[in-house]
Design an enzyme around this catalytic site. Structure first.
Site, PDB file in Angstrom:
ATOM      1  N   GLY A  44       0.819  -1.186   0.051  1.00 47.60           N
ATOM      2  CA  GLY A  44      -0.074  -0.011   0.079  1.00 47.60           C
ATOM      3  C   GLY A  44       0.836   1.273   0.062  1.00 47.60           C
ATOM      4  N   GLY A  45       1.827   1.235   0.974  1.00 48.79           N
ATOM      5  CA  GLY A  45       2.679   2.437   1.049  1.00 48.79           C
ATOM      6  C   GLY A  45       3.994   1.839   1.518  1.00 48.79           C
ATOM      7  N   MET A  46       5.147   2.721   1.424  1.00 46.17           N
ATOM      8  CA  MET A  46       6.347   2.241   1.770  1.00 46.17           C
ATOM      9  C   MET A  46       6.981   3.668   1.973  1.00 46.17           C
ATOM     10  SD  MET A  46       8.820   0.461   2.653  1.00 46.17           S
ATOM     11  CE  MET A  46      10.219   0.874   3.381  1.00 46.17           C
ATOM     12  N   GLU A  47       7.381   3.865   3.518  1.00 48.49           N
ATOM     13  CA  GLU A  47       7.897   4.993   4.157  1.00 48.49           C
ATOM     14  C   GLU A  47       9.208   5.588   3.883  1.00 48.49           C
ATOM     15  OE1 GLU A  47       7.586   2.080   5.523  1.00 48.49           O
ATOM     16  OE2 GLU A  47       8.694   1.604   7.183  1.00 48.49           O
ATOM     17  N   ASN A  48       9.771   5.653   2.571  1.00 49.23           N
ATOM     18  CA  ASN A  48      10.868   5.845   2.193  1.00 49.23           C
ATOM     19  C   ASN A  48      11.191   7.381   2.736  1.00 49.23           C
ATOM     20  OD1 ASN A  48      11.608   3.353   0.949  1.00 49.23           O
ATOM     21  ND2 ASN A  48      10.431   3.932  -0.635  1.00 49.23           N
ATOM     22  N   HIS A  60       5.919   7.009  10.011  1.00 48.53           N
ATOM     23  CA  HIS A  60       7.036   6.419  10.058  1.00 48.53           C
ATOM     24  C   HIS A  60       8.120   7.107  10.097  1.00 48.53           C
ATOM     25  CE1 HIS A  60       6.271   2.137   9.894  1.00 48.53           C
ATOM     26  NE2 HIS A  60       5.623   2.201   8.857  1.00 48.53           N
ATOM     27  N   TYR A  83       1.267  -4.953  13.479  1.00 50.90           N
ATOM     28  CA  TYR A  83       0.610  -3.624  13.358  1.00 50.90           C
ATOM     29  C   TYR A  83      -0.468  -3.299  14.472  1.00 50.90           C
ATOM     30  CZ  TYR A  83       2.676  -3.126   8.598  1.00 50.90           C
ATOM     31  OH  TYR A  83       3.638  -3.127   7.863  1.00 50.90           O
ATOM     32  N   GLU A 105       6.050  -0.680  13.519  1.00 52.86           N
ATOM     33  CA  GLU A 105       4.835  -0.839  12.687  1.00 52.86           C
ATOM     34  C   GLU A 105       3.643  -0.793  13.765  1.00 52.86           C
ATOM     35  OE1 GLU A 105       4.215  -0.188   9.694  1.00 52.86           O
ATOM     36  OE2 GLU A 105       6.289  -0.722   8.947  1.00 52.86           O
ATOM     37  N   ASP A 157       9.585 -10.322   5.451  1.00 56.49           N
ATOM     38  CA  ASP A 157       8.509  -9.686   4.652  1.00 56.49           C
ATOM     39  C   ASP A 157       7.047 -10.387   5.011  1.00 56.49           C
ATOM     40  OD1 ASP A 157      10.098  -8.325   3.080  1.00 56.49           O
ATOM     41  OD2 ASP A 157       9.987  -9.389   1.093  1.00 56.49           O
ATOM     42  N   HIS A 215      -0.014   6.791   7.853  1.00 52.27           N
ATOM     43  CA  HIS A 215       0.764   5.889   8.306  1.00 52.27           C
ATOM     44  C   HIS A 215       2.195   6.045   7.761  1.00 52.27           C
ATOM     45  CE1 HIS A 215       1.639   1.627   9.464  1.00 52.27           C
ATOM     46  NE2 HIS A 215       2.616   1.847   8.422  1.00 52.27           N
ATOM     47  N   GLU A 216       2.505   6.303   6.651  1.00 52.75           N
ATOM     48  CA  GLU A 216       3.709   6.509   6.225  1.00 52.75           C
ATOM     49  C   GLU A 216       4.303   7.507   6.808  1.00 52.75           C
ATOM     50  OE1 GLU A 216       4.434   3.573   4.975  1.00 52.75           O
ATOM     51  OE2 GLU A 216       2.785   3.038   4.395  1.00 52.75           O
ATOM     52  N   ARG A 266      -1.098  -5.255  -5.558  1.00 51.60           N
ATOM     53  CA  ARG A 266      -0.890  -4.806  -4.241  1.00 51.60           C
ATOM     54  C   ARG A 266      -1.229  -6.323  -3.261  1.00 51.60           C
ATOM     55  NH1 ARG A 266      -4.321  -0.434  -0.622  1.00 51.60           N
ATOM     56  NH2 ARG A 266      -3.384  -1.085   1.460  1.00 51.60           N
ATOM     57  N   LYS A 289      -1.706  -7.156  -0.168  1.00 56.19           N
ATOM     58  CA  LYS A 289      -2.689  -7.194   0.824  1.00 56.19           C
ATOM     59  C   LYS A 289      -3.787  -7.583  -0.033  1.00 56.19           C
ATOM     60  CE  LYS A 289      -5.214  -3.790   2.488  1.00 56.19           C
ATOM     61  NZ  LYS A 289      -5.894  -2.681   3.424  1.00 56.19           N
TER      62      LYS A 289
HETATM   63  N1  BES Z   1       6.939  -0.350   5.765  1.00 54.82           N
HETATM   64  C1  BES Z   1       5.635  -0.944   5.602  1.00 54.82           C
HETATM   65  C2  BES Z   1       5.451  -1.673   4.495  1.00 54.82           C
HETATM   66  C3  BES Z   1       6.549  -3.289   4.347  1.00 54.82           C
HETATM   67  C4  BES Z   1       6.810  -3.853   5.818  1.00 54.82           C
HETATM   68  C5  BES Z   1       7.070  -3.380   3.266  1.00 54.82           C
HETATM   69  C6  BES Z   1       7.719  -4.679   5.807  1.00 54.82           C
HETATM   70  C7  BES Z   1       7.952  -4.564   3.337  1.00 54.82           C
HETATM   71  C8  BES Z   1       8.145  -5.306   4.497  1.00 54.82           C
HETATM   72  C9  BES Z   1       4.538   0.212   5.453  1.00 54.82           C
HETATM   73  O1  BES Z   1       4.695   1.145   6.128  1.00 54.82           O
HETATM   74  C10 BES Z   1       3.218  -0.333   5.596  1.00 54.82           C
HETATM   75  O2  BES Z   1       2.942  -0.838   6.559  1.00 54.82           O
HETATM   76  N2  BES Z   1       2.492  -0.436   4.631  1.00 54.82           N
HETATM   77  C11 BES Z   1       1.000  -0.818   4.554  1.00 54.82           C
HETATM   78  C12 BES Z   1       0.061   0.206   4.829  1.00 54.82           C
HETATM   79  C13 BES Z   1      -0.626   0.627   5.957  1.00 54.82           C
HETATM   80  C14 BES Z   1      -1.644   1.736   6.070  1.00 54.82           C
HETATM   81  C15 BES Z   1      -0.816  -0.618   6.967  1.00 54.82           C
HETATM   82  C16 BES Z   1       0.772  -1.612   3.373  1.00 54.82           C
HETATM   83  O3  BES Z   1       1.445  -1.325   2.259  1.00 54.82           O
HETATM   84  O4  BES Z   1      -0.307  -2.134   3.388  1.00 54.82           O
HETATM   85 ZN    ZN Z   2       4.275   0.669   8.100  1.00 49.71          ZN
END
Ligand code: BES
Ligand code: ZN
Length: 607
Positions: free
Chosen positions: A274-278, A305, A390, A324, A382, A301-302, A562, A564
């Site tokens: 969904g997102g990545m906090e670069n 981070h 979370y 998380e 991963d 969320h991002e 995605r 998820k």
């Molecule tokens: N840092 C994570 C994504 C991640 C975690 C990628 C571990 C690879 C390994 C990111 O901040 C995240 O949590 N993304 C969620 C979104 C969120 C609103 C729960 C996602 O991608 O669903």
């Molecule tokens: Zn996250």
């Protein structure tokens, strides 16, 4: 030890990282200088990485530098222009290969690695022009978390090893490519296809990120903006119009935003998360562009981070909940500040429902997987993405918030971020700090709060705070009426997205074809514009093998990457004889367009 080396080693974790081959206890890269050429034809990056080194203790005692690699083809390694001996170790499915470099005497202050990535590099997705919106240019993006930085950068790929970096990135000239990184923009020479970046704040490699393609930019606030493909940009800018407010709201609780700018890039739909906090540049899926800002909590969320994760980083992946769980908690606080307590509560109830079902299922099969401090022996981090780190993590912080009150808990977290900024944190160290600074040593209160149970035991402790919202009384009543008599009269067209989501998630399981038909005819869920709602309904389609929506299901599975959304849908289809072949057929067709990280997960599901 030199003063610099002492500072480098002091700011870092003492916990060994089982997911890195690096010999970080004795020598560490502190700065990377990358010079990379993007080859869209061969789908490889090639170039050099110069690593500045800091030694702990007497450098003479350290005769090798061990780095992480995954499929890198190393051409040579040099120090001060002289070739060094090196060897790549055996391949490990989770860790990749160790790159061992023999260090000469006297020990060098830096080494340079010349290398090429492999076409299967797990961090990289190379898209053909037809996989982009305009179809004009190919597109590349990276996803380094958790263990993928090593597939494009030869360094110590451990969250406990922070590095500053600079980069020169070369793309074909004159074709309109833009390159972005989670870093400061330097002097780009767009006509020559040469882009320069600088990252003065030390970050772990999992936060190093790059994207290249047809990318445009629109500012949103004084330090915020959005990048996207030109055709997506106006929609993204509208959807994200509140991001500056989010930064202001977060700073008011947790202290100054420490990274200069906060931009977001909306990637093509195959982005596996969904997102990545670069840092400085959040990477986001286009599936959150719902048109009504209903899914922008992902950006909250991002952004969160930027404090929990990027400023204070989990020392190892076992401490992932420190990233998380804290972030999910802060996400809720940001959403509450910007969109109100009603909206935040509804989101909380939705996530708690998922947490509840996940824990219930896992307690039957793999109870230890519900422990916050994760045992990752033989596991790929991963797979940690999910409700435990979370939402169990966030729930623990909510217990603390309820116990001490917001003013005290907020002050505690703010001071914690300030004290450990640009450092790493282990679970054990956090608990020491928590006991000292929030519980002020009160052992009875500590036991009463069940802190150790929250962090080291499976399941949900009895002081779990269950979220409630009166708003869902209407949705649940509507579900009950529908389940009893098929009556949809209690469904209100003016519901918010969260209410729709709750309605669809609360629908009976199983449902008859007539029930499915009635719902889809009335509300068009199988083609809903909000992807969370559409996904929720498609789960019913999969579980009930409701054929009239298979086409929409296939379209959904083939149009985004995605993880998820993909993983539960394929898993549900694989469960039944009626839909297994359908899953296999769709997967065979869609697999080439999925990201390597999603493929790694899905290959184990669809087989
Ligand atoms: N840092 C994570 C994504 C991640 C975690 C990628 C571990 C690879 C390994 C990111 O901040 C995240 O949590 N993304 C969620 C979104 C969120 C609103 C729960 C996602 O991608 O669903
Ligand atoms: Zn996250």
């Amino acid at each position: 030890m030199s003063p610099i080396a002492a500072a480098v080693f002091a700011a870092s974790a003492t916990a060994p990282d089982i997911h890195s081959f690096g010999n970080a206890g004795v020598v560490r890269p502190t700065h990377l200088a990358l010079d990379l050429t993007l080859d869209f034809e061969q789908k490889v990056l090639r170039g050099t990485c110069e690593l500045t080194l800091a030694y702990a203790g007497d450098p003479a005692a350290t005769d090798v530098l061990d780095l992480d690699s995954r499929g890198l083809k190393v051409e040579n390694v040099t120090a001060d222009g002289k070739a060094l001996a090196f060897e790549l170790g055996a391949q490990d499915a989770i860790l990749g290969e160790r790159l061992r470099i023999r260090l000469p005497q006297p020990r060098p202050a830096s080494v340079q690695v010349t290398y090429t990535t492999s076409p299967g590099a797990t961090a990289l997705q190379w898209l053909e022009p037809r996989q982009t919106t305009s179809g004009k240019l190919p597109f590349l993006f990276t996803q380094s978390q958790a263990l993928h930085a090593r597939s494009w950068i030869p360094t110590m790929d451990s969250p406990g090893v922070r590095q500053t970096f600079e980069a020169i990135v070369r793309v074909p000239a004159g074709r309109g490519f833009t390159v972005v990184m989670g870093a400061e923009n330097g002097a780009h020479d767009v006509d020559k296809g040469v882009f320069r970046f600088r990252m003065p704040q030390a970050v772990p490699p999992y936060l190093i990120a790059l994207a290249a393609g047809e990318i445009a930019f629109q500012p949103l606030g004084p330090r915020t903006g959005v990048y996207a493909e030109p055709a997506v940009l106006p929609r993204a800018a509208k959807e994200f119009e509140d991001v500056e407010k989010m930064v202001v709201a977060t700073e008011a609780i947790y202290g100054a935003y420490d990274w200069g700018r906060w931009d977001t890039i909306v990637l093509p739909p195959s982005f596996p998360f969904g997102g990545m906090e670069n840092p400085r540049l959040t990477f986001a899926t286009p599936t959150i562009l719902a048109g009504d800002k209903s899914l922008v909590s992902l950006l909250a969320h991002e952004l969160a981070h930027s404090w929990s994760g990027n400023l204070v980083t989990n020392a190892t992946w076992s401490d992932f909940w420190l990233n998380e769980g804290f972030t999910s908690y802060i996400e809720g606080r940001i959403v509450e500040a910007v969109y109100g307590v009603d909206f935040a509560d509804m989101e909380l109830v939705l996530t708690q429902r998922e947490l509840g079902t996940t824990i219930e299922e896992m307690l039957k099969e793999a109870p230890d997987g519900t422990i916050l401090f994760a045992n990752l022996e033989g596991k790929d981090p991963d797979d940690l993405v999910g409700p435990i780190a979370y939402d169990k993590g966030a729930s623990f912080l909510r217990v603390l918030e309820a116990r001490f009150g917001r003013p005290r808990f907020d002050a505690f977290l703010k001071a914690y971020f300030q004290a450990h900024r640009f450092g790493n944190m282990t679970t054990a160290r956090f608990l020491e700090i928590l006991k000292r600074d929030l519980f002020v040593g009160d052992e009875a209160a500590w036991a009463d709060a069940k802190v150790m149970e929250w962090v080291y035991q499976p399941g949900l402790p009895s002081n779990y705070v269950v979220a409630r919202t009166a708003r869902f009384e209407r949705t649940r009543a509507a579900v009950d009426a529908f389940a009893k008599s098929g009556d949809l009269g209690l469904v209100k067209k003016d519901w918010s997205s969260a209410e729709w989501q709750d309605f669809v998630e609360s629908l009976p399981r199983p449902m008859t074809p007539a029930q499915m038909e009635a719902l889809d005819a009335a509300f068009g869920f199988s083609t809903a514009g909000n992807n969370e709602i559409r996904f929720d309904f498609l789960m019913h389609v999969a579980r009930n093998a409701w054929a009239p929506a298979f086409e929409s299901l296939e379209q959904f599975l083939c149009s985004l990457g995605r993880r998820k959304f993909l993983t539960p849908l394929y898993a549900a289809l694989m469960e039944s004889d009626a839909t297994r072949d359908l899953a296999k057929r769709i997967y065979t067709k869609a697999r080439p367009s999925y990201h390597p990280i999603a493929v790694a997960t899905l290959d184990a599901v669809v087989k």
